[in-house]
Motif scaffolding. Sequence first.
Motif, PDB file in Angstrom:
ATOM      1  N   TRP A 178      42.868 -49.279  73.064  1.00 14.81           N
ATOM      2  CA  TRP A 178      44.066 -48.882  73.810  1.00 14.81           C
ATOM      3  C   TRP A 178      43.825 -47.618  74.619  1.00 14.81           C
ATOM      4  O   TRP A 178      42.950 -46.817  74.334  1.00 14.81           O
ATOM      5  CB  TRP A 178      45.264 -48.720  72.880  1.00 14.81           C
ATOM      6  CG  TRP A 178      45.164 -47.646  71.847  1.00 14.81           C
ATOM      7  CD1 TRP A 178      45.452 -46.323  71.986  1.00 14.81           C
ATOM      8  CD2 TRP A 178      44.785 -47.823  70.461  1.00 14.81           C
ATOM      9  NE1 TRP A 178      45.274 -45.658  70.798  1.00 14.81           N
ATOM     10  CE2 TRP A 178      44.870 -46.554  69.844  1.00 14.81           C
ATOM     11  CE3 TRP A 178      44.392 -48.934  69.705  1.00 14.81           C
ATOM     12  CZ2 TRP A 178      44.567 -46.369  68.506  1.00 14.81           C
ATOM     13  CZ3 TRP A 178      44.084 -48.736  68.365  1.00 14.81           C
ATOM     14  CH2 TRP A 178      44.180 -47.473  67.780  1.00 14.81           C
ATOM     15  N   ASP A 179      44.664 -47.461  75.645  1.00 13.09           N
ATOM     16  CA  ASP A 179      44.552 -46.385  76.622  1.00 13.09           C
ATOM     17  C   ASP A 179      45.491 -45.250  76.240  1.00 13.09           C
ATOM     18  O   ASP A 179      46.720 -45.384  76.361  1.00 13.09           O
ATOM     19  CB  ASP A 179      44.886 -46.936  78.012  1.00 13.09           C
ATOM     20  CG  ASP A 179      44.450 -45.998  79.128  1.00 13.09           C
ATOM     21  OD1 ASP A 179      44.464 -44.771  78.930  1.00 13.09           O
ATOM     22  OD2 ASP A 179      44.110 -46.512  80.215  1.00 13.09           O
ATOM     23  N   ASN A 180      44.935 -44.144  75.775  1.00 14.39           N
ATOM     24  CA  ASN A 180      45.761 -43.010  75.365  1.00 14.39           C
ATOM     25  C   ASN A 180      46.406 -42.280  76.533  1.00 14.39           C
ATOM     26  O   ASN A 180      47.290 -41.448  76.337  1.00 14.39           O
ATOM     27  CB  ASN A 180      44.904 -42.013  74.562  1.00 14.39           C
ATOM     28  CG  ASN A 180      44.552 -42.533  73.192  1.00 14.39           C
ATOM     29  OD1 ASN A 180      45.414 -42.771  72.358  1.00 14.39           O
ATOM     30  ND2 ASN A 180      43.255 -42.727  72.954  1.00 14.39           N
ATOM     31  N   ARG A 181      45.987 -42.564  77.744  1.00 14.66           N
ATOM     32  CA  ARG A 181      46.499 -41.874  78.915  1.00 14.66           C
ATOM     33  C   ARG A 181      47.861 -42.389  79.364  1.00 14.66           C
ATOM     34  O   ARG A 181      48.554 -41.710  80.121  1.00 14.66           O
ATOM     35  CB  ARG A 181      45.490 -41.984  80.064  1.00 14.66           C
ATOM     36  CG  ARG A 181      44.144 -41.351  79.733  1.00 14.66           C
ATOM     37  CD  ARG A 181      43.043 -41.766  80.688  1.00 14.66           C
ATOM     38  NE  ARG A 181      42.723 -43.190  80.564  1.00 14.66           N
ATOM     39  CZ  ARG A 181      41.666 -43.773  81.124  1.00 14.66           C
ATOM     40  NH1 ARG A 181      40.819 -43.044  81.844  1.00 14.66           N
ATOM     41  NH2 ARG A 181      41.432 -45.065  80.967  1.00 14.66           N
ATOM     42  N   CYS A 182      48.238 -43.567  78.893  1.00 17.02           N
ATOM     43  CA  CYS A 182      49.501 -44.154  79.350  1.00 17.02           C
ATOM     44  C   CYS A 182      50.247 -44.899  78.248  1.00 17.02           C
ATOM     45  O   CYS A 182      51.154 -45.676  78.528  1.00 17.02           O
ATOM     46  CB  CYS A 182      49.249 -45.085  80.538  1.00 17.02           C
ATOM     47  SG  CYS A 182      48.061 -46.410  80.200  1.00 17.02           S
ATOM     48  N   THR A 183      49.859 -44.687  76.997  1.00 18.76           N
ATOM     49  CA  THR A 183      50.545 -45.332  75.874  1.00 18.76           C
ATOM     50  C   THR A 183      50.743 -44.333  74.741  1.00 18.76           C
ATOM     51  O   THR A 183      50.049 -43.310  74.655  1.00 18.76           O
ATOM     52  CB  THR A 183      49.752 -46.526  75.304  1.00 18.76           C
ATOM     53  OG1 THR A 183      48.604 -46.041  74.593  1.00 18.76           O
ATOM     54  CG2 THR A 183      49.296 -47.471  76.407  1.00 18.76           C
ATOM     55  N   VAL A 184      51.687 -44.639  73.865  1.00 20.68           N
ATOM     56  CA  VAL A 184      51.759 -44.011  72.542  1.00 20.68           C
ATOM     57  C   VAL A 184      51.789 -45.156  71.535  1.00 20.68           C
ATOM     58  O   VAL A 184      52.142 -46.289  71.870  1.00 20.68           O
ATOM     59  CB  VAL A 184      52.999 -43.101  72.374  1.00 20.68           C
ATOM     60  CG1 VAL A 184      52.877 -41.862  73.238  1.00 20.68           C
ATOM     61  CG2 VAL A 184      54.299 -43.849  72.677  1.00 20.68           C
ATOM     62  N   HIS A 185      51.408 -44.861  70.295  1.00 19.77           N
ATOM     63  CA  HIS A 185      51.369 -45.925  69.290  1.00 19.77           C
ATOM     64  C   HIS A 185      51.866 -45.424  67.942  1.00 19.77           C
ATOM     65  O   HIS A 185      51.983 -44.214  67.706  1.00 19.77           O
ATOM     66  CB  HIS A 185      49.961 -46.512  69.153  1.00 19.77           C
ATOM     67  CG  HIS A 185      48.912 -45.521  68.768  1.00 19.77           C
ATOM     68  ND1 HIS A 185      48.344 -44.626  69.648  1.00 19.77           N
ATOM     69  CD2 HIS A 185      48.308 -45.272  67.568  1.00 19.77           C
ATOM     70  CE1 HIS A 185      47.459 -43.878  69.032  1.00 19.77           C
ATOM     71  NE2 HIS A 185      47.416 -44.255  67.754  1.00 19.77           N
ATOM     72  N   PHE A 186      52.144 -46.367  67.071  1.00 21.82           N
ATOM     73  CA  PHE A 186      52.751 -46.103  65.762  1.00 21.82           C
ATOM     74  C   PHE A 186      52.179 -47.106  64.771  1.00 21.82           C
ATOM     75  O   PHE A 186      52.231 -48.311  65.008  1.00 21.82           O
ATOM     76  CB  PHE A 186      54.270 -46.274  65.877  1.00 21.82           C
ATOM     77  CG  PHE A 186      55.047 -45.990  64.618  1.00 21.82           C
ATOM     78  CD1 PHE A 186      55.752 -44.805  64.478  1.00 21.82           C
ATOM     79  CD2 PHE A 186      55.104 -46.912  63.579  1.00 21.82           C
ATOM     80  CE1 PHE A 186      56.484 -44.538  63.332  1.00 21.82           C
ATOM     81  CE2 PHE A 186      55.824 -46.659  62.425  1.00 21.82           C
ATOM     82  CZ  PHE A 186      56.515 -45.462  62.308  1.00 21.82           C
ATOM     83  N   ALA A 187      51.611 -46.616  63.678  1.00 19.03           N
ATOM     84  CA  ALA A 187      51.044 -47.486  62.641  1.00 19.03           C
ATOM     85  C   ALA A 187      52.090 -47.738  61.555  1.00 19.03           C
ATOM     86  O   ALA A 187      52.501 -46.808  60.864  1.00 19.03           O
ATOM     87  CB  ALA A 187      49.795 -46.852  62.042  1.00 19.03           C
ATOM     88  N   GLU A 188      52.496 -48.969  61.423  1.00 19.17           N
ATOM     89  CA  GLU A 188      53.491 -49.323  60.407  1.00 19.17           C
ATOM     90  C   GLU A 188      52.851 -49.453  59.032  1.00 19.17           C
ATOM     91  O   GLU A 188      51.670 -49.777  58.910  1.00 19.17           O
ATOM     92  CB  GLU A 188      54.179 -50.648  60.754  1.00 19.17           C
ATOM     93  CG  GLU A 188      55.326 -50.502  61.722  1.00 19.17           C
ATOM     94  CD  GLU A 188      56.220 -51.733  61.743  1.00 19.17           C
ATOM     95  OE1 GLU A 188      55.781 -52.797  61.265  1.00 19.17           O
ATOM     96  OE2 GLU A 188      57.345 -51.630  62.253  1.00 19.17           O
ATOM     97  N   GLY A 189      53.640 -49.220  58.012  1.00 16.23           N
ATOM     98  CA  GLY A 189      53.200 -49.423  56.635  1.00 16.23           C
ATOM     99  C   GLY A 189      53.599 -50.816  56.166  1.00 16.23           C
ATOM    100  O   GLY A 189      53.385 -51.796  56.864  1.00 16.23           O
ATOM    101  N   GLY A 190      54.176 -50.868  54.978  1.00 14.36           N
ATOM    102  CA  GLY A 190      54.648 -52.148  54.463  1.00 14.36           C
ATOM    103  C   GLY A 190      53.603 -52.957  53.736  1.00 14.36           C
ATOM    104  O   GLY A 190      53.794 -54.159  53.510  1.00 14.36           O
ATOM    105  N   TYR A 191      52.477 -52.317  53.364  1.00 21.94           N
ATOM    106  CA  TYR A 191      51.432 -53.057  52.663  1.00 21.94           C
ATOM    107  C   TYR A 191      51.037 -52.365  51.359  1.00 21.94           C
ATOM    108  O   TYR A 191      49.891 -52.489  50.904  1.00 21.94           O
ATOM    109  CB  TYR A 191      50.209 -53.266  53.560  1.00 21.94           C
ATOM    110  CG  TYR A 191      49.670 -52.004  54.222  1.00 21.94           C
ATOM    111  CD1 TYR A 191      48.682 -51.244  53.620  1.00 21.94           C
ATOM    112  CD2 TYR A 191      50.155 -51.598  55.455  1.00 21.94           C
ATOM    113  CE1 TYR A 191      48.183 -50.108  54.218  1.00 21.94           C
ATOM    114  CE2 TYR A 191      49.661 -50.463  56.073  1.00 21.94           C
ATOM    115  CZ  TYR A 191      48.685 -49.717  55.457  1.00 21.94           C
ATOM    116  OH  TYR A 191      48.201 -48.577  56.060  1.00 21.94           O
ATOM    117  N   ASP A 192      51.967 -51.656  50.740  1.00 20.06           N
ATOM    118  CA  ASP A 192      51.703 -51.052  49.435  1.00 20.06           C
ATOM    119  C   ASP A 192      51.193 -52.120  48.464  1.00 20.06           C
ATOM    120  O   ASP A 192      51.694 -53.248  48.429  1.00 20.06           O
ATOM    121  CB  ASP A 192      52.973 -50.427  48.871  1.00 20.06           C
ATOM    122  CG  ASP A 192      53.346 -49.135  49.581  1.00 20.06           C
ATOM    123  OD1 ASP A 192      52.596 -48.722  50.483  1.00 20.06           O
ATOM    124  OD2 ASP A 192      54.400 -48.547  49.251  1.00 20.06           O
TER     125      ASP A 192
END
Length: 290
Positions: free
Chosen positions: A259-273
């Motif tokens: 992914w391109d950090n210059r034009c995106t933001v991202h979020f890592a979801e959990g839910g796999y405990d």
Amino acid sequence: MLTASAATYRHIQVYPQDEGFGAEVVGVDLSRPLLPEVLSEVKDAFARHSVLSFPDQPLSLDQLEAFTLQIGRFGVDPFIAPMPGHPNVLELRREPDEKATNFGAGWHSDWSFQAEPPAATLLHSQVVPPVGGDTLFADCARAYDDLSPGMKTMLGRLKAVHSAGFAYGTKGVFARETEKRTMKIIVSAEADKSITHPLVRTHPVTGRKSLFISPVYGNGLEGFSQEESRAILGFLFQHMTSEAYVYRHKWKPNMLLMWDNRCTVHFAEGGYDGHLRVMHRTTVAGDTPV
């Protein structure tokens, strides 16, 4: 849902998401050096779609590093201990019994607090849990495009303050953490330093403008009070991460995501405990935001 490619490629097949943000690439073997014409098409697809997934790519660490270097030189990854013998690879590992919050659980652009933040991040899946663990991406270029002319004029003059202090600083989230974590986080006073970048950034390849700020590393606006900064940035954070601009990526084993950090933001979801999740990550060096 994947749609037919918006562009014709001779050597690879590209299947974009409906809005063109995010695409799957097939017909290429990343385990060996790409021919110049193939690499050119991959880079073109990256510029067009900002987030590329490459399914069915079983890569060793050496092969992951080699492909990264075809995209560009390695970026600098602070505050996290790298893998032994591979100083440019981070292992994002969360064991089944870990209680600490999953790594990356906040909207951000990787290392935006650096003078030259990484242009791209590559993440290769090793162990994918059967539930959870999606990665969400927000299209900060289209989010900017949809702002009013007056808002664009105002934001175009502003500089945003970036810092790693909230996460990695001496009083940051990881410094206060009490739960055991497999990943070795390095808390440092260096993280408490700050730097300013234009709030609206121009992409060096495409020329498109995008919002360049995030809740995790965005500390405020230069020349504005904290209250004023919170009002403006709060609106932008809500706007840019609204559903209209978000692509949800679902992982499979042996998948490479770039992914391109210059034009995106991202979020890592959990839910796999209760399940193991293992990823290997590299970054590609970028340039000074303008």
